[in-house]
Design a protein around this motif. Structure first.
Motif, PDB file in Angstrom:
ATOM      1  N   ASP A   1       0.829  -1.210   0.000  1.00  9.20           N
ATOM      2  CA  ASP A   1       0.000   0.000   0.000  1.00  9.20           C
ATOM      3  C   ASP A   1       0.862   1.259   0.000  1.00  9.20           C
ATOM      4  O   ASP A   1       0.475   2.266  -0.579  1.00  9.20           O
ATOM      5  CB  ASP A   1      -0.940   0.022   1.211  1.00  9.20           C
ATOM      6  CG  ASP A   1      -2.021  -1.039   1.126  1.00  9.20           C
ATOM      7  OD1 ASP A   1      -2.306  -1.523   0.008  1.00  9.20           O
ATOM      8  OD2 ASP A   1      -2.577  -1.398   2.173  1.00  9.20           O
TER       9      ASP A   1
ATOM     10  N   ASP B   1      -0.684   5.573  -4.683  1.00 13.51           N
ATOM     11  CA  ASP B   1      -2.033   6.122  -4.568  1.00 13.51           C
ATOM     12  C   ASP B   1      -2.145   7.166  -3.468  1.00 13.51           C
ATOM     13  O   ASP B   1      -3.240   7.463  -2.999  1.00 13.51           O
ATOM     14  CB  ASP B   1      -3.031   4.990  -4.274  1.00 13.51           C
ATOM     15  CG  ASP B   1      -3.095   3.981  -5.398  1.00 13.51           C
ATOM     16  OD1 ASP B   1      -2.867   4.375  -6.559  1.00 13.51           O
ATOM     17  OD2 ASP B   1      -3.360   2.805  -5.119  1.00 13.51           O
ATOM     18  N   GLY B   2      -1.038   7.677  -3.015  1.00 19.48           N
ATOM     19  CA  GLY B   2      -1.057   8.652  -1.935  1.00 19.48           C
ATOM     20  C   GLY B   2      -1.103   7.960  -0.584  1.00 19.48           C
ATOM     21  O   GLY B   2      -0.964   6.742  -0.466  1.00 19.48           O
TER      22      GLY B   2
ATOM     23  N   GLU C   1      -3.680   7.809   1.593  1.00 14.93           N
ATOM     24  CA  GLU C   1      -4.978   7.319   2.082  1.00 14.93           C
ATOM     25  C   GLU C   1      -5.034   5.796   2.275  1.00 14.93           C
ATOM     26  O   GLU C   1      -5.527   5.336   3.307  1.00 14.93           O
ATOM     27  CB  GLU C   1      -6.116   7.791   1.179  1.00 14.93           C
ATOM     28  CG  GLU C   1      -7.485   7.556   1.773  1.00 14.93           C
ATOM     29  CD  GLU C   1      -7.662   8.137   3.183  1.00 14.93           C
ATOM     30  OE1 GLU C   1      -8.278   7.462   4.022  1.00 14.93           O
ATOM     31  OE2 GLU C   1      -7.193   9.247   3.448  1.00 14.93           O
ATOM     32  N   PRO C   2      -4.544   4.967   1.340  1.00 14.91           N
ATOM     33  CA  PRO C   2      -4.588   3.524   1.588  1.00 14.91           C
ATOM     34  C   PRO C   2      -3.796   3.102   2.833  1.00 14.91           C
ATOM     35  O   PRO C   2      -4.196   2.197   3.550  1.00 14.91           O
ATOM     36  CB  PRO C   2      -3.977   2.912   0.328  1.00 14.91           C
ATOM     37  CG  PRO C   2      -4.153   3.945  -0.721  1.00 14.91           C
ATOM     38  CD  PRO C   2      -4.065   5.269  -0.007  1.00 14.91           C
TER      39      PRO C   2
ATOM     40  N   LEU D   1      -3.296   5.051   5.504  1.00 15.09           N
ATOM     41  CA  LEU D   1      -4.081   5.496   6.660  1.00 15.09           C
ATOM     42  C   LEU D   1      -5.258   4.564   6.912  1.00 15.09           C
ATOM     43  O   LEU D   1      -5.594   4.271   8.066  1.00 15.09           O
ATOM     44  CB  LEU D   1      -4.573   6.931   6.453  1.00 15.09           C
ATOM     45  CG  LEU D   1      -3.494   8.001   6.420  1.00 15.09           C
ATOM     46  CD1 LEU D   1      -4.099   9.358   6.094  1.00 15.09           C
ATOM     47  CD2 LEU D   1      -2.725   8.036   7.722  1.00 15.09           C
ATOM     48  N   GLU D   2      -5.868   4.074   5.850  1.00 14.13           N
ATOM     49  CA  GLU D   2      -6.975   3.133   5.999  1.00 14.13           C
ATOM     50  C   GLU D   2      -6.508   1.863   6.719  1.00 14.13           C
ATOM     51  O   GLU D   2      -7.189   1.354   7.605  1.00 14.13           O
ATOM     52  CB  GLU D   2      -7.543   2.786   4.627  1.00 14.13           C
ATOM     53  CG  GLU D   2      -8.796   1.956   4.676  1.00 14.13           C
ATOM     54  CD  GLU D   2      -9.375   1.751   3.292  1.00 14.13           C
ATOM     55  OE1 GLU D   2      -9.829   0.623   3.032  1.00 14.13           O
ATOM     56  OE2 GLU D   2      -9.380   2.694   2.482  1.00 14.13           O
TER      57      GLU D   2
ATOM     58  N   ARG E   1      -5.909   2.516  10.411  1.00 14.28           N
ATOM     59  CA  ARG E   1      -7.141   2.625  11.212  1.00 14.28           C
ATOM     60  C   ARG E   1      -7.533   1.285  11.827  1.00 14.28           C
ATOM     61  O   ARG E   1      -8.304   1.243  12.781  1.00 14.28           O
ATOM     62  CB  ARG E   1      -8.280   3.167  10.354  1.00 14.28           C
ATOM     63  CG  ARG E   1      -8.140   4.643  10.070  1.00 14.28           C
ATOM     64  CD  ARG E   1      -9.337   5.199   9.299  1.00 14.28           C
ATOM     65  NE  ARG E   1      -8.982   6.493   8.755  1.00 14.28           N
ATOM     66  CZ  ARG E   1      -8.731   6.739   7.471  1.00 14.28           C
ATOM     67  NH1 ARG E   1      -8.849   5.803   6.575  1.00 14.28           N
ATOM     68  NH2 ARG E   1      -8.392   7.946   7.086  1.00 14.28           N
TER      69      ARG E   1
END
Length: 123
Positions: free
Chosen positions: A64, A69-70, A72-73, A75-76, A79
């Protein structure tokens, strides 16, 4: 101050290794900090083994991060950390995430096999 010849050649070898690994993995993109991972592996395992390990990491644990893809993946995925810690070690979860103690309680109940663990109460 200028770098010693051995430090310079080590940086060059590290850069070449990173370029080879990323080139062989078309979905991978370099991200800030990947060189730290590569350098640590090279210091611990040597460059040949580090290249193999880094390739596996790019295809697995770091996929990831290097997908391009920045953030966000990543950070997801992060979480999920409180829940994973709650399942693995409820006591640690209570210490690290005190405001999310319900995760730890639910995880402990599931580990004990309590009926109804994690279910929402019905009104």
């Amino acid at each position: 101050p200028s770098a010693s010849p051995s430090a310079s050649s080590g940086r060059d070898a590290l850069a070449r290794m990173l370029k080879r690994v990323v080139a062989r993995n078309p979905r991978a993109r370099y991200y800030q900090g990947l060189h730290d991972v590569a350098a640590t592996l090279a210091l611990q395992c040597g460059f040949a083994v580090a290249e193999v390990v880094l390739t596996r990491l790019l295809r697995g644990h770091l996929r990831d991060c290097v997908a391009g893809d920045g953030v966000e993946p990543v950070l997801e995925t992060l979480r999920l950390l409180p829940h994973l810690v709650a399942v693995a070690d409820p006591e640690l979860h209570r210490a690290v995430f005190p405001d999310r103690s319900s995760f730890a309680a639910d995880a402990a109940a599931r580990r004990r096999g309590d009926a109804g663990a994690g279910r929402a109460k019905e009104d």
